[in-house]
Design a protein around this motif. Sequence first.
Motif, PDB file in Angstrom:
ATOM      1  N   SER A  27      -7.160   3.918  15.516  1.00  0.00           N
ATOM      2  CA  SER A  27      -6.046   3.695  14.590  1.00  0.00           C
ATOM      3  C   SER A  27      -6.064   2.252  14.111  1.00  0.00           C
ATOM      4  O   SER A  27      -6.356   1.331  14.878  1.00  0.00           O
ATOM      5  N   GLY A  28      -5.782   2.044  12.839  1.00  0.00           N
ATOM      6  CA  GLY A  28      -5.759   0.708  12.243  1.00  0.00           C
ATOM      7  C   GLY A  28      -4.442   0.453  11.564  1.00  0.00           C
ATOM      8  O   GLY A  28      -3.864   1.349  10.938  1.00  0.00           O
ATOM      9  N   SER A  29      -3.945  -0.783  11.668  1.00  0.00           N
ATOM     10  CA  SER A  29      -2.595  -1.087  11.201  1.00  0.00           C
ATOM     11  C   SER A  29      -2.576  -2.359  10.373  1.00  0.00           C
ATOM     12  O   SER A  29      -3.518  -3.165  10.394  1.00  0.00           O
ATOM     13  N   ARG A  30      -1.472  -2.538   9.676  1.00  0.00           N
ATOM     14  CA  ARG A  30      -1.265  -3.766   8.910  1.00  0.00           C
ATOM     15  C   ARG A  30      -1.086  -4.976   9.832  1.00  0.00           C
ATOM     16  O   ARG A  30      -1.215  -6.119   9.386  1.00  0.00           O
ATOM     17  N   ASP A  31      -0.815  -4.738  11.097  1.00  0.00           N
ATOM     18  CA  ASP A  31      -0.675  -5.859  12.030  1.00  0.00           C
ATOM     19  C   ASP A  31      -2.013  -6.513  12.361  1.00  0.00           C
ATOM     20  O   ASP A  31      -2.080  -7.470  13.126  1.00  0.00           O
ATOM     21  N   GLY A  32      -3.111  -5.983  11.775  1.00  0.00           N
ATOM     22  CA  GLY A  32      -4.419  -6.594  11.953  1.00  0.00           C
ATOM     23  C   GLY A  32      -5.174  -6.141  13.169  1.00  0.00           C
ATOM     24  O   GLY A  32      -6.214  -6.718  13.493  1.00  0.00           O
ATOM     25  N   THR A  33      -4.697  -5.109  13.843  1.00  0.00           N
ATOM     26  CA  THR A  33      -5.373  -4.645  15.054  1.00  0.00           C
ATOM     27  C   THR A  33      -5.914  -3.230  14.880  1.00  0.00           C
ATOM     28  O   THR A  33      -5.381  -2.435  14.109  1.00  0.00           O
ATOM     29  N   VAL A  34      -6.987  -2.952  15.604  1.00  0.00           N
ATOM     30  CA  VAL A  34      -7.559  -1.617  15.722  1.00  0.00           C
ATOM     31  C   VAL A  34      -7.432  -1.194  17.182  1.00  0.00           C
ATOM     32  O   VAL A  34      -7.801  -1.954  18.080  1.00  0.00           O
ATOM     33  N   LYS A  35      -6.912   0.003  17.405  1.00  0.00           N
ATOM     34  CA  LYS A  35      -6.743   0.509  18.765  1.00  0.00           C
ATOM     35  C   LYS A  35      -7.574   1.772  18.958  1.00  0.00           C
ATOM     36  O   LYS A  35      -7.638   2.622  18.059  1.00  0.00           O
ATOM     37  N   ILE A  36      -8.189   1.883  20.130  1.00  0.00           N
ATOM     38  CA  ILE A  36      -8.997   3.046  20.484  1.00  0.00           C
ATOM     39  C   ILE A  36      -8.261   3.834  21.563  1.00  0.00           C
ATOM     40  O   ILE A  36      -7.888   3.284  22.607  1.00  0.00           O
ATOM     41  N   TRP A  37      -8.067   5.136  21.297  1.00  0.00           N
ATOM     42  CA  TRP A  37      -7.308   6.008  22.192  1.00  0.00           C
ATOM     43  C   TRP A  37      -8.217   7.119  22.710  1.00  0.00           C
ATOM     44  O   TRP A  37      -9.063   7.626  21.978  1.00  0.00           O
ATOM     45  N   ALA A  38      -8.003   7.509  23.957  1.00  0.00           N
ATOM     46  CA  ALA A  38      -8.692   8.653  24.548  1.00  0.00           C
ATOM     47  C   ALA A  38      -7.697   9.786  24.713  1.00  0.00           C
ATOM     48  O   ALA A  38      -6.655   9.634  25.362  1.00  0.00           O
ATOM     49  N   VAL A  39      -8.007  10.930  24.086  1.00  0.00           N
ATOM     50  CA  VAL A  39      -7.129  12.101  24.162  1.00  0.00           C
ATOM     51  C   VAL A  39      -7.689  13.027  25.239  1.00  0.00           C
ATOM     52  O   VAL A  39      -8.838  13.477  25.148  1.00  0.00           O
ATOM     53  N   VAL A  40      -6.896  13.314  26.248  1.00  0.00           N
ATOM     54  CA  VAL A  40      -7.337  14.154  27.372  1.00  0.00           C
ATOM     55  C   VAL A  40      -6.372  15.315  27.539  1.00  0.00           C
ATOM     56  O   VAL A  40      -5.188  15.247  27.178  1.00  0.00           O
ATOM     57  N   THR A  41      -6.891  16.395  28.126  1.00  0.00           N
ATOM     58  CA  THR A  41      -6.074  17.584  28.407  1.00  0.00           C
ATOM     59  C   THR A  41      -5.599  17.507  29.852  1.00  0.00           C
ATOM     60  O   THR A  41      -6.403  17.355  30.777  1.00  0.00           O
ATOM     61  N   SER A  42      -4.287  17.620  30.044  1.00  0.00           N
ATOM     62  CA  SER A  42      -3.710  17.550  31.384  1.00  0.00           C
ATOM     63  C   SER A  42      -3.859  18.884  32.102  1.00  0.00           C
ATOM     64  O   SER A  42      -4.308  19.881  31.522  1.00  0.00           O
ATOM     65  N   GLU A  43      -3.482  18.898  33.386  1.00  0.00           N
ATOM     66  CA  GLU A  43      -3.621  20.108  34.191  1.00  0.00           C
ATOM     67  C   GLU A  43      -2.766  21.254  33.674  1.00  0.00           C
ATOM     68  O   GLU A  43      -3.127  22.425  33.799  1.00  0.00           O
ATOM     69  N   ASP A  44      -1.625  20.954  33.084  1.00  0.00           N
ATOM     70  CA  ASP A  44      -0.757  22.008  32.569  1.00  0.00           C
ATOM     71  C   ASP A  44      -1.140  22.462  31.168  1.00  0.00           C
ATOM     72  O   ASP A  44      -0.413  23.243  30.536  1.00  0.00           O
ATOM     73  N   GLY A  45      -2.276  21.985  30.669  1.00  0.00           N
ATOM     74  CA  GLY A  45      -2.742  22.398  29.351  1.00  0.00           C
ATOM     75  C   GLY A  45      -2.232  21.554  28.209  1.00  0.00           C
ATOM     76  O   GLY A  45      -2.607  21.782  27.058  1.00  0.00           O
TER      77      GLY A  45
END
Length: 811
Positions: free
Chosen positions: A779-797
């Motif tokens: 994700s990229g923002s006007r605040d000048g930063t780029v963030k990297i996220w990891a999307v994972v599936t939890s035990e409850d789905g």
Amino acid sequence: LLHHGAAANSQRGVLAWIPTTGEDTEQGDLSTLVYASHSVLNLTTTDKVTMMNGEAQEPVWHVKETLCTQTTGNDDGSRHVITCLASVTETLSENESTIFTAALVSGFADGTVTVWVKSNHGTWSEMTIKEIDSDLAITCVDALWVESQGTLLVLVGTSAGATLFECELKLQTVSSSEATFDFSVTRTTALLSDMAVGSVRFRLDPSMEQILALIGTAAPRHNKIHVLHASEKKEGQNYHFHYSGSLIGHEDWITCMTWTHGSSTEAPVLATGSQDARIRLWKFTTTTNDFGFEETPEEPELVPNQDDEELSDGDDDVLYEEEEEEGESRLDIRHNKYLTRVTLEALLVGHEEGITSVCWYKYSKPVYNQEHLLVSSSMDRSILLWTPGQDGIWSPLTRVGAAGGILGGSVGSSLLGYLSVALEPTKGLSMIGHAYGGALHVWNLSGADQYLEGPEQQQHDVETDDRVLSLYWKATPCITGHFSGVSDLCWETSAGQYLLTASDDQTCRLWAPAKSLIDDKRPIWLELARPQVHGYNIAAVTSVSCEEHPHFLVSGADEKELRGFDATQMSLRILEAVSGSRWAKGDAVERVERAYIPSLGLSNKASAADGAEEDTPDEISANTMSKATMKLPLERDLGVASLWPEVQKLFGHKTELYCVKSTLEAQSAKTPSSAAEVLVASSCKARDAEAAAIRLWRAYEGKCHQVLSEGGHKSTVATLAFSPDACLLASSGKDRRLCIWKRQEDGQYSLAWAKDSAHKRIIWSVDFLPWGDNRILASGSRDGTVKIWAVVTSEDGGEDASLLCSFSPAF
């Protein structure tokens, strides 16, 4: 630089030439055309494109290098746009500069003036002549390099007068790879005040050691060409310009001026154009002044203020008419032992609207057997070539260019007029017409080789009228591009065959690579189609091209509905001929030959019966893009014949559309989708949760699949992205809330994860990793930063996302 597609600014005087010198001239290289787009200078070159059948095409001009200014404008940069451009190199004498090989002076709408200098090592350096002045836009500029003094004179016109900048330019350090310059502005002189200026021009006469400075006004009426002259300065001194008088006759803004290319022994002729649709030719004849008149070497006499009575609109106001007898001097310029008399040589009447530019054809004698040939452009959509007859009366010899386009259409589909015209100075075989809207029309002169390279006797024996029959200015592909901000772009999704771009200039354009005849490993990117020419700014575009239904796109504009377009047979034929993209002629899609824009509508129609009146003969477009004689499209073909028909309308949003994405954009070639599986997501401008809903569409069917609103956003969704497997949809925008929607077994999506204030300011872009673990989100923002996220599936789905890292790019 692989490709740079940008239109020229819609201003007069943003074209310039850098003539070839030395070995480049001997090798037959053409001069470099320079044009301004926003705050960037584009340097172009020529190449030849080879069609897939092996047939070589006409030379194609394309951008080879860009010069991006380092100066900064106001906060949003909206006025830091180049409004005028002058090539210092064009004013050099036969003795080339030993300090630089090329120099360009540019003026900006916010008052900034800069100069670009190219060293002998080929590197460019930018120096500032005038800082930002938000109250005064630069309307015109000219520059003169005096090699003997190491002085650069820059004459700048604004809405409040004309100013002369005297600059010193010296080589500071020289290495094997680069050179640096020592630059300073030594003096600033206001030559004209309290009067708008429309055109300025220098002339250096080395034989008389005299410099002329001409200033054409842009007053409501009774405009003048003010003439000032100065002697070459002595070492350690500055130039002193003296007011000589003015030339009257034009009744409207003086928009352009140019000098002949004649020899030092020939009396120079000045051509001036005006908004009054007239061109005037002024002859400057110099003789020795036997009276020995001497000037007073004191402070320069500036242009006097114009009397208010001259600008009155009273009934007794008398128009400027030529009361003097023919051949009588209109102005006498006394300089040391010389006397220069200025006479009106001719008045050229032929254009129906204002003159935008004039230029002399350097090769008029060998090509047309004429001492002088003048080329002019106008907002009446014509470019005329003028020559004098045996009786001395000037008349148009020929007209170049067809208007084309849709009558009353938008800029993207019609020609509103020419802002300037420029002739290639090295060989004189190419003509550039700068159209309103930024397209640079190109014509190449056919049949001139027999006069340029033939026996000298042949050059004189053939009369002008016979030459005109054998000479033909042939239209070739233009330099095209968006003339307003590009809002979105995407690759064709089935095989990446072409690039689609959408813009605030209300057009959607298709770009594809073509094979270069010079370097087959470096393709030339060209605009081959203009699928949509709209009445609203186009905000987003997405390709929905799959194996079952290729060459289909969906766009969203500043309106409430999305529109779907199918490619035409004509566009696919030229795409196949140029880039080799194979068109499956036996696919299940029923395609029309071409599309039409209705007179009072916004949708491209498949039937000619619904089309608007076109100012382009049918045979022109048919010949250009026919099956038998496949050629690269011209500007008139792009704006009219290359349109795609609209086949779908998708209704549901209540405000202007903002973002459009398809599941195909995120998929690789290894995971193709069938037409039934393809979804398109869209968002619109919103101030509440209801308007901020995301809509999912089955674009081929023209149906809404789902509306995502519960637990979602409360303001405009600025960005959307599907994961490569289309199981996840990420969204964010002005509310800084990052949401991830998950597809369920029934094909419906539901909110799986959300984070408030994911960034400190608005989030402009989100995207999934397209390979490997496609659950990595950026994700990229006007605040000048780029963030990297990891999307994972939890035990409850369920789904959860964790921040892996955050960084700020260094600029």
